[in-house]
Design a protein around this motif. Structure first.
Motif, short mmCIF file in Angstrom:
data_model
loop_
_atom_site.label_atom_id
_atom_site.label_comp_id
_atom_site.label_asym_id
_atom_site.label_seq_id
_atom_site.Cartn_x
_atom_site.Cartn_y
_atom_site.Cartn_z
N UNK A 102 76.29 -38.09 67.05
CA UNK A 102 76.15 -36.64 67.17
C UNK A 102 76.41 -36.17 68.60
N UNK A 103 75.93 -36.93 69.58
CA UNK A 103 76.20 -36.59 70.98
C UNK A 103 77.70 -36.60 71.25
N UNK A 104 78.38 -37.60 70.71
CA UNK A 104 79.82 -37.71 70.94
C UNK A 104 80.57 -36.54 70.33
N UNK A 105 80.17 -36.12 69.14
CA UNK A 105 80.91 -35.09 68.41
C UNK A 105 80.58 -33.67 68.87
N UNK A 106 79.45 -33.50 69.51
CA UNK A 106 79.05 -32.13 69.87
C UNK A 106 78.90 -31.93 71.38
N UNK A 107 79.05 -33.01 72.16
CA UNK A 107 78.85 -32.90 73.60
C UNK A 107 80.03 -32.29 74.32
N UNK A 108 79.87 -32.06 75.63
CA UNK A 108 80.96 -31.50 76.42
C UNK A 108 82.20 -32.39 76.36
N UNK A 109 83.35 -31.78 76.22
CA UNK A 109 84.60 -32.53 76.20
C UNK A 109 84.91 -33.20 74.88
N UNK A 110 84.10 -32.93 73.84
CA UNK A 110 84.30 -33.61 72.56
C UNK A 110 85.65 -33.28 71.95
N UNK A 154 80.68 -52.48 75.53
CA UNK A 154 79.55 -51.58 75.27
C UNK A 154 79.12 -50.88 76.56
N UNK A 155 79.16 -51.62 77.66
CA UNK A 155 78.80 -51.01 78.94
C UNK A 155 79.79 -49.89 79.28
N UNK A 156 81.07 -50.14 79.01
CA UNK A 156 82.09 -49.12 79.26
C UNK A 156 81.87 -47.91 78.36
N UNK A 157 81.55 -48.15 77.09
CA UNK A 157 81.32 -47.05 76.14
C UNK A 157 80.12 -46.21 76.58
N UNK A 158 79.04 -46.87 76.97
CA UNK A 158 77.85 -46.14 77.40
C UNK A 158 78.11 -45.32 78.66
N UNK A 159 79.09 -45.74 79.45
CA UNK A 159 79.43 -45.01 80.68
C UNK A 159 80.43 -43.89 80.41
N UNK A 160 80.81 -43.69 79.14
CA UNK A 160 81.73 -42.60 78.80
C UNK A 160 83.16 -43.02 78.61
N UNK A 161 83.44 -44.33 78.67
CA UNK A 161 84.80 -44.81 78.48
C UNK A 161 85.13 -45.03 77.02
N UNK A 162 86.40 -45.37 76.78
CA UNK A 162 86.87 -45.64 75.42
C UNK A 162 87.49 -47.05 75.40
N UNK A 163 86.69 -48.09 75.28
CA UNK A 163 87.23 -49.45 75.29
C UNK A 163 88.19 -49.69 74.14
N UNK A 164 89.26 -50.41 74.42
CA UNK A 164 90.28 -50.72 73.42
C UNK A 164 90.13 -52.19 73.03
#
Length: 205
Positions: A102-110, A154-164
Motif C-alpha cells: 500500500x505504501x508503494x502504490x500510494x506514496x510519493x512518486x508512485x 532486500x536492503x536495496x528495496x527497503x532503501x527505495x531501490x528497484x533490484x533486478x
C-alpha cells in the motif's frame, strides 16, 4: 479315529506400540538422503534405546520424578507454543507485506514511470509493490551465493531501490500482462492459503 486337535485362539495383532521416544514427539532422522551404512548405525542406536525405556525423568516439583506421560504432555505443550509463535510471526509478515504494498502504490512518486533497466515501463509504485509480493510469495536465494544476493536486494528495496534479481522484473511483467495488479495478486495468493516466506522454513540438505 484321529484325535481332534484343539486350537487356542490368539488375540488379533494390533499395531505395535510406539517407541517411548516417539511419545515425546521425537522422530528418527530423515533417511531419504542417508546411506545404507548411516541407516544401520542409527538403527543400532535406536535398538538400544528401545531396550531401555526410562522409568522416570528428573525435573518435577520439589525434585519429584516425572513419568513419561507427564514429560510427553509438557513437550507437546512446548511444541504448541512454538507453533503459535510461528503463526503470529507469519501473520505479522503478511500484515507488513500489505503495508509495504500500500505504501508503494500510494506514496510519493508512485505514478512515476521507470525509464530504464528491466523495470522500464512500470510505475515506481507497481514495480515496488511487485517486488514485495514476489520476495514474500515466490522466494529465491536459499543457499549461497543467492542467500547473500537476497539480503542485499532486500536492503536495496527497503532503501527505495528497484533490484533486478531472480527474474522478478520478468515475472512481474508476465503477471501484469494477464491484467493482474499487485493487490489482486496478493489477494489471490492469500485466498489459496499461500504463506509468506520465512528463512526458517528452508530445509537444509
Amino acid at each position: 479315529m484321529p484325535s481332534a486337535h484343539t486350537h487356542t485362539p490368539q488375540p488379533p495383532l494390533g499395531p505395535e506400540p510406539r517407541p517411548w521416544w516417539e511419545q515425546l514427539g521425537l522422530r528418527r532422522a530423515g533417511t531419504s538422503s542417508a546411506t545404507v551404512n548411516e541407516r544401520h548405525v542409527e538403527a543400532a542406536a535406536l535398538a538400544v534405546l528401545a531396550q531401555h525405556p526410562p522409568v522416570a525423568f528428573e525435573g518435577g516439583a520439589d525434585g519429584a520424578p516425572l513419568m513419561l506421560e507427564a514429560v510427553a504432555a509438557s513437550a507437546q505443550q512446548a511444541a504448541q507454543r512454538a507453533l503459535r509463535a510461528q503463526d503470529a510471526a507469519a501473520a505479522e509478515r503478511a500484515r507488513l507485506g500489505w503495508a509495504r504494498v500500500e505504501e508503494a502504490l500510494t506514496g510519493p512518486g508512485a505514478a512515476e514511470i521507470v525509464s530504464s533497466g528491466r523495470w522500464a515501463g512500470f510505475t515506481c509504485g507497481d514495480a515496488t509493490a511487485w517486488l514485495w509480493n514476489l520476495f514474500q510469495f515466490e522466494p529465491h536465494g536459499f543457499v549461497m551465493p543467492g542467500a547473500q544476493l537476497r539480503v542485499e536486494a532486500l536492503r536495496q528495496l527497503e532503501a527505495g531501490g528497484l533490484p533486478e534479481v531472480f527474474g522478478y522484473p520478468e515475472r512481474a511483467r508476465e503477471l501484469a500482462g494477464t491484467g493482474m495488479t499487485p493487490r489482486e495478486y496478493r489477494r489471490v495468493r492469500e485466498a489459496l492459503g499461500a504463506k509468506t516466506f520465512s528463512a526458517a522454513d528452508v530445509r537444509s540438505s
